[in-house]
Enzyme design. Sequence first.
Site, PDB file in Angstrom:
ATOM      1  N   GLN A 213       0.815  -1.200   0.000  1.00  0.00           N
ATOM      2  CA  GLN A 213       0.000   0.000   0.000  1.00  0.00           C
ATOM      3  C   GLN A 213       0.856   1.260   0.000  1.00  0.00           C
ATOM      4  O   GLN A 213       0.320   2.360  -0.132  1.00  0.00           O
ATOM      5  CB  GLN A 213      -0.907   0.024   1.237  1.00  0.00           C
ATOM      6  CG  GLN A 213      -1.950  -1.079   1.267  1.00  0.00           C
ATOM      7  CD  GLN A 213      -2.681  -1.148   2.582  1.00  0.00           C
ATOM      8  OE1 GLN A 213      -2.672  -2.167   3.252  1.00  0.00           O
ATOM      9  NE2 GLN A 213      -3.336  -0.068   2.985  1.00  0.00           N
ATOM     10  N   GLU A 248       0.573  -1.740   4.539  1.00  0.00           N
ATOM     11  CA  GLU A 248       1.027  -0.352   4.621  1.00  0.00           C
ATOM     12  C   GLU A 248       2.487  -0.279   5.040  1.00  0.00           C
ATOM     13  O   GLU A 248       3.279   0.448   4.460  1.00  0.00           O
ATOM     14  CB  GLU A 248       0.150   0.447   5.584  1.00  0.00           C
ATOM     15  CG  GLU A 248       0.515   1.916   5.631  1.00  0.00           C
ATOM     16  CD  GLU A 248      -0.461   2.761   6.436  1.00  0.00           C
ATOM     17  OE1 GLU A 248      -0.144   3.936   6.699  1.00  0.00           O
ATOM     18  OE2 GLU A 248      -1.543   2.253   6.810  1.00  0.00           O
ATOM     19  N   ARG A 326      -5.354   7.916  17.101  1.00  0.00           N
ATOM     20  CA  ARG A 326      -6.666   7.904  16.447  1.00  0.00           C
ATOM     21  C   ARG A 326      -7.707   7.229  17.339  1.00  0.00           C
ATOM     22  O   ARG A 326      -8.890   7.591  17.296  1.00  0.00           O
ATOM     23  CB  ARG A 326      -6.604   7.227  15.078  1.00  0.00           C
ATOM     24  CG  ARG A 326      -7.873   7.424  14.263  1.00  0.00           C
ATOM     25  CD  ARG A 326      -7.748   6.913  12.854  1.00  0.00           C
ATOM     26  NE  ARG A 326      -7.200   7.849  11.909  1.00  0.00           N
ATOM     27  CZ  ARG A 326      -7.914   8.696  11.169  1.00  0.00           C
ATOM     28  NH1 ARG A 326      -9.234   8.741  11.320  1.00  0.00           N
ATOM     29  NH2 ARG A 326      -7.333   9.490  10.297  1.00  0.00           N
ATOM     30  N   PHE A 360      -7.714   1.990  11.789  1.00  0.00           N
ATOM     31  CA  PHE A 360      -6.480   2.563  12.335  1.00  0.00           C
ATOM     32  C   PHE A 360      -6.637   3.047  13.770  1.00  0.00           C
ATOM     33  O   PHE A 360      -6.283   4.165  14.119  1.00  0.00           O
ATOM     34  CB  PHE A 360      -6.054   3.714  11.414  1.00  0.00           C
ATOM     35  CG  PHE A 360      -4.588   4.035  11.457  1.00  0.00           C
ATOM     36  CD1 PHE A 360      -3.667   3.252  10.804  1.00  0.00           C
ATOM     37  CD2 PHE A 360      -4.135   5.161  12.130  1.00  0.00           C
ATOM     38  CE1 PHE A 360      -2.308   3.576  10.818  1.00  0.00           C
ATOM     39  CE2 PHE A 360      -2.776   5.483  12.159  1.00  0.00           C
ATOM     40  CZ  PHE A 360      -1.876   4.689  11.498  1.00  0.00           C
ATOM     41  N   GLU A 728     -12.874   3.184   5.385  1.00  0.00           N
ATOM     42  CA  GLU A 728     -12.843   2.769   6.785  1.00  0.00           C
ATOM     43  C   GLU A 728     -14.123   3.035   7.568  1.00  0.00           C
ATOM     44  O   GLU A 728     -14.522   2.213   8.406  1.00  0.00           O
ATOM     45  CB  GLU A 728     -11.672   3.456   7.491  1.00  0.00           C
ATOM     46  CG  GLU A 728     -10.318   2.982   7.012  1.00  0.00           C
ATOM     47  CD  GLU A 728      -9.194   3.857   7.549  1.00  0.00           C
ATOM     48  OE1 GLU A 728      -8.371   3.345   8.312  1.00  0.00           O
ATOM     49  OE2 GLU A 728      -9.146   5.049   7.191  1.00  0.00           O
TER      50      GLU A 728
END
Length: 774
Positions: A213, A248, A326, A360, A728
Amino acid sequence: MAEHAHTPPPHTPKVHTSKVHTSLAHDSAPLHVSGTALYADDVAEPAGMLHLAFGRAPHAHAKIVSLDLSAVRAAPGVVAVFTAADIPGDNNVAPVARDDRLLAADEVVFMGQPVFLVAATSAKAARVAAKLGRIDYEALPALLTIAEAKAAHSLIEASQVMRRGDMAELAAAPHRIQGALEIGGQDHFYLEGQISVATPMEQGGVHLLCSTQHPSEVQHLVAHLLGVTSADVTVEVRRMGGGFGGKETQASLFAAAAALVAAKTGRPAKYRADRDEDMKITGKRHDFTANYDVAFDNEGRIRALRLELASRCGCSTDLSPAINDRAMFHADNCYFLENVEIVSHRYRTHTVSNTAFRGFGGPQGMLAIERVMDAIALHLGRDPLSVRQTNFYGPERNLTPYQMAVTDFVADRLVEELKTAADYDVRKAEIDAFNASHPYLRRGIACTPVKFGISFTTSHLNQAGALVHAYVDGSIALNHGGTEMGQGLNTKVAQIVADVFGLGLERIRITSTRTDKVPNTSATAASSGTDLNGWAAWNAATTIRERLAELMAARNDVAADSVVFEGGVVRAGDEVLGFAEVCRLAHLNRISLSATGFYATPKIHYDRKTHTGRPFLYFAYGAAVSEVLIDTFTGEHKVLRADILHDVGRSINPALDLGQIEGAYLQGQGWLTFEELVYDAKGRLLTHAPSTYKIPCASDRPAVMNIHLWRAGDNREPTIHRSKAVGEPPFMLANSVFSALTCAVAAATGDPRPTLDAPATPERILRAVKGSSL
């Protein structure tokens, strides 16, 4: 261009807009169903291809005392064996903190950590040989759980605190309760496992075909590892068979291994992890614990909340600081918290380094506040939905715990519409009657909202580039920095470019993401793929279109902004030419038919030291009503029905957005109900294959599932075509499943605070129903 890239220039040639806000098929759909879509493992292998395998440590924490690899080197098919000493540059595959090693040198810090690398003539030969290493270890104490890391005060960084208001309100409100929740991790279980193919190029360069990613990050890390420049490394991604955040940062390990072998041997090298190895040595969603202390009034309105979050980050930093941040950002969800203290502990353990996963950190923070809402409702004997609505953000109650004003709040309207459409009140009364008359079965229903912030919370990542070529035959080559992992990003960006030129989608050729075409890109993550790359591609295409418009305007003595691009033709005054003719004219007049585009998200800023600012450009909203049935004898459950209403702004492609919503809900359902990561006392993952790790299948989908895009959806912020991100946010719609199960357990026990943890496996449901003694 960045400062004005989010709004169209004042004089824009007119275009036909039928290619956006339209349901079109995924560009790779015919290739998928015909088996002709090319993934990294489908590319023909050249002569001399080497296949790789890691020799992995059998300890969670140990010193390497001695290393004897003579039997490995002598094994059939083995061409080369490498250790940390063979790495010419930086032995590092970490995204930020430089604390992840390609190969362990003196110490291993998680079970299965790579210690040496085997290159052989076949994958089987490499894997067999990798088991022959003779390594002496000195076992060291291992911290495996959050509790053990907490006791040892083992942190990847200092604990963070987000605070606003007066916490003395905890003692002043009419009601106050405390509780706790355990939240399990989740494996990404992408269909295509981790894979990288490295091909040596001239002058020390290397080309990597990689399932990642984040091509630019792989490029930079490989360059540092080999001791070359980034310009010497090209990373290419045509498509991935799923990512969900697991590619990622984690793809860098396998890319670096392949690149090292290619550079050292001069032969192409492929690392294709099998499912067991992939699951054992790659990071997962962070598991969390959440402890709350909440005070509220008789209506259930929160007067003060102290929330303590703790996560198992694993052996290294990876992206854990941002992920845990987050979780704090989303611990309010849709609720105004006037007096609040959110504490976040990020624990270092001797387990695989946990990493990005869809949402996340947001899902964990959001699930915690939804448990608080359920606990308040059960304590007061009120409908949980009414408690949620009582606590919603509003005009005079719109400041988040991190001091960002919520100016686009629509969850209240969404919930009211969904409540009516799903017959929530009627069904809840029917469920109450059912529970009163059935001795062994219990049903539950819950409606939970979603408010999810859109932008990378690390501000500099909010940028993107694109490259567009128009050829003299009127065809368009499109390249951008985003990566396609099945979510339809390439299709949406192609729709945007087709719309700019007034062309059909068949005229747009989407090309592989490559670091030598669009440099220094951010990961395709944070639900920002279309927001960022769509605008960048729009800017590039618009530059070419303006050149063509000026050419046609000069030929016909009209204003450039009167030129119309529509239906494959260009109209300027009385002249109508095919788009290909106009491209040919531009070429003959020495006008460039190529342009780059750039976009940087406006308005965002954040001070991490004080945890205040505007980390998000806007919020995406949604709501779901889920109905469940549990068997109090076995703990088994079924999700009977799901009703979903989700805000995607003005959807660029409604069909793709509906698919993302359905898939996200089911993946969230899996996380909260039966995807369970089980480790033994030594830190060995026991659920490392489809035989032991269950993901949702067709039979787990609710028999009745109604999904709708919110018709009133729009975006007050100047996103591309006023759309909203969809990757998401809908994942957290599945919180309604967990809340419904909590209500069903409460109906079975009469306990106002049932001790149900996630995932709500049959064992946990049965334990919650029958008591902890089970």
